[in-house]
Write an enzyme that holds these catalytic residues in place. Sequence first.
Site, PDB file in Angstrom:
ATOM      1  N   LYS B  90      40.521  39.266  37.355  1.00  0.00           N
ATOM      2  CA  LYS B  90      40.978  39.077  38.739  1.00  0.00           C
ATOM      3  C   LYS B  90      40.735  37.665  39.261  1.00  0.00           C
ATOM      4  CE  LYS B  90      42.383  43.336  39.696  1.00  0.00           C
ATOM      5  NZ  LYS B  90      43.826  43.599  39.914  1.00  0.00           N
ATOM      6  N   GLU B 112      42.649  43.545  49.399  1.00  0.00           N
ATOM      7  CA  GLU B 112      42.347  44.951  49.183  1.00  0.00           C
ATOM      8  C   GLU B 112      41.594  45.028  47.869  1.00  0.00           C
ATOM      9  OE1 GLU B 112      45.231  43.583  48.293  1.00  0.00           O
ATOM     10  OE2 GLU B 112      45.048  44.066  46.158  1.00  0.00           O
ATOM     11  N   SER B 373      40.028  43.705  30.073  1.00  0.00           N
ATOM     12  CA  SER B 373      40.264  43.064  31.368  1.00  0.00           C
ATOM     13  C   SER B 373      38.995  42.851  32.178  1.00  0.00           C
ATOM     14  CB  SER B 373      41.244  43.911  32.180  1.00  0.00           C
ATOM     15  OG  SER B 373      40.779  45.236  32.278  1.00  0.00           O
TER      16      SER B 373
END
Lengths: 246, 390
Positions: B90, B112, B373
């Site tokens: 991210k 969010e 990830s």
Amino acid sequence: MRIETPALVIYLMADHDTVELAEAAVRGGATAIEIGIPFSDPLADGPTVQRAGQRALRNGMTATRALELIGKLRRRIAVPLIPMTYAGPVMAYGEERFCADLAAAGADGMIVPDVPHDEAGDLLEACRRNGLDMVPLLAPTSTDERIELACRGAGGFVYLVSVAGITGSRQRLSDRVGPLVGRVRPHTELPLLVGFGIASGGIAREVMDTGADGVVIGSKAIEVSEAEGAEGLERFVAEVGTAITK
Amino acid sequence: MSTMPDARGRFGDFGGRFVPETVMGALDELLAAWETAWSDPAFHERLDLRARDYVGRPSPLYRAERLEEYASGARIYLKREDLNHTGAHKINNAVGQALLAERLGKRRIVAETGAGQHGVASATVCARFGLDCHVYMGEEDIRRQHPNVVRMRMLGAEVIPVTAGSGTLKDAMNEAIRDWITNVEDTHYLIGSAAGPHPYPVLVRELQSVIGREAREQVLAAEGRLPDLVVACVGGGSNAIGLFHPFIEDADVRLLGAEAGGDESGTAATLSEGRVSVLHGSKSYVLADEGGQVLETHSISAGLDYPGVGPEHAWLKDTGRAEYAPVTDAQALEAFHLLCMREGIIPALESAHALWLALQRAQPGQVVVVGLSGRGDKDVDAVEERESRA
């Protein structure tokens, strides 16, 4: 559709008590009724309309039942009926069929706040084929170029959003309404109605003083109905009606 | 294929901008700023510098040899986004969007978060770039990803609990968008997935494509050839599109997305089980009922517990260029423990979905790249709690 001015449009969520409330609103002087077809994720709506939508969904409201409700209202009241919903339910129902069934039920137009004019192509065509007006929303943040393009496809009236924000009662009128009315007026012959946050006769009067042609009241109408029922709603609508015509 | 999306932000029929008028101007501004920045060498220089000295890129491509006996003898490579600063992919997107927010002159950020990884990444870049950070997070996710809530607060972010709906990512995204609509003139919406209205899907894809670009070079260096199979988990789909995109023109590379199949109580496998509709600003597959109402989802993994998916994945599915398959909670847990015990790596539950699917689909002699990830520190309490109940 032809909206009488000064216009007083009352928004009600499609639910089991809508007929009673809509008749009360019309007795109070509403010049059109907006019918919310609930959606699980209404991005343009604040807590009051969200709550009403969730309640309607729990009560089993669907697009199909909302169409039946609109048909029933059409037989009982004469003012324009304008459903308001989101892209999700429209797409699930099918744009063409949705417009055809709305027209057959006696609706006059449609408001879909998450379909701006850029994305409205297919829906706008379907509205035209079925004789429905597509009411665009414009906001204080709309550029002049966007205003011009939105007004080009508009029908019925142009809905001016009073603030950058979501629906919900507010204490005072934003000072951005006047300039917005002034910027939109040269682009259309249609009435300009202001909504989002209009919570009293006093605020509605201020809206009229900016040169607008009317108001749309949603959250406050729902709150009054929740607290005081149909009689309370009729009284509230009559108060606002008096304020905007004096 | 690489020319997608078109000028209207469409990937085929998917994508677009289904949002209230109030934010349309801001999307135009964002698109213009993005296009200028992306063609500006100075922007890339700043982004590359921060990718190196702050995020810790390039992330390694690690051959997981002790896992290979569970993969029919295929050679399994893990793209280690878990080793990035903040522990997930991210941050790649968050750094890029913080630099964009600076260019836009917007000092207030809303975001969010589901698993909390994007919230932590947003809080991190806001601390680093001196921005004011507000993160919406569902109540249920606050409970199950508590360590990340603590991290966000330590980094100076305000974490705003969302009680609506199921109290998960979808509801957090609704509230973040409503905040953005209300404060659009001084606020940048730092969306965490390759979803939302145009230009977010393309912008997030480009910022995350560093994963696939590196992985492609690294696997070529290690194997002298392209992989047979590239696997990533798909919630909204940002790590998957970042890993897939640089391989899209390589027709012989099979692209496989692992969705959250959940359990008997529900699913979050949007591409496998959804229908075409609109959610959070774009047209894509959505887990919705026949009336278009969005359904409650379930996944053990908060980061995949979302009823929508980025529009480019919808298009990749419909064109057949990528395939998507559901992986259940139990299967993901199995892969989670396997990676812990065999390789000494605690994966995020999200990534464990991709790992399980890779192990299932790998064939003898194949070269397989799996997107790892994120790291699983955030998940250890939830895993322990679940297994002590069983």
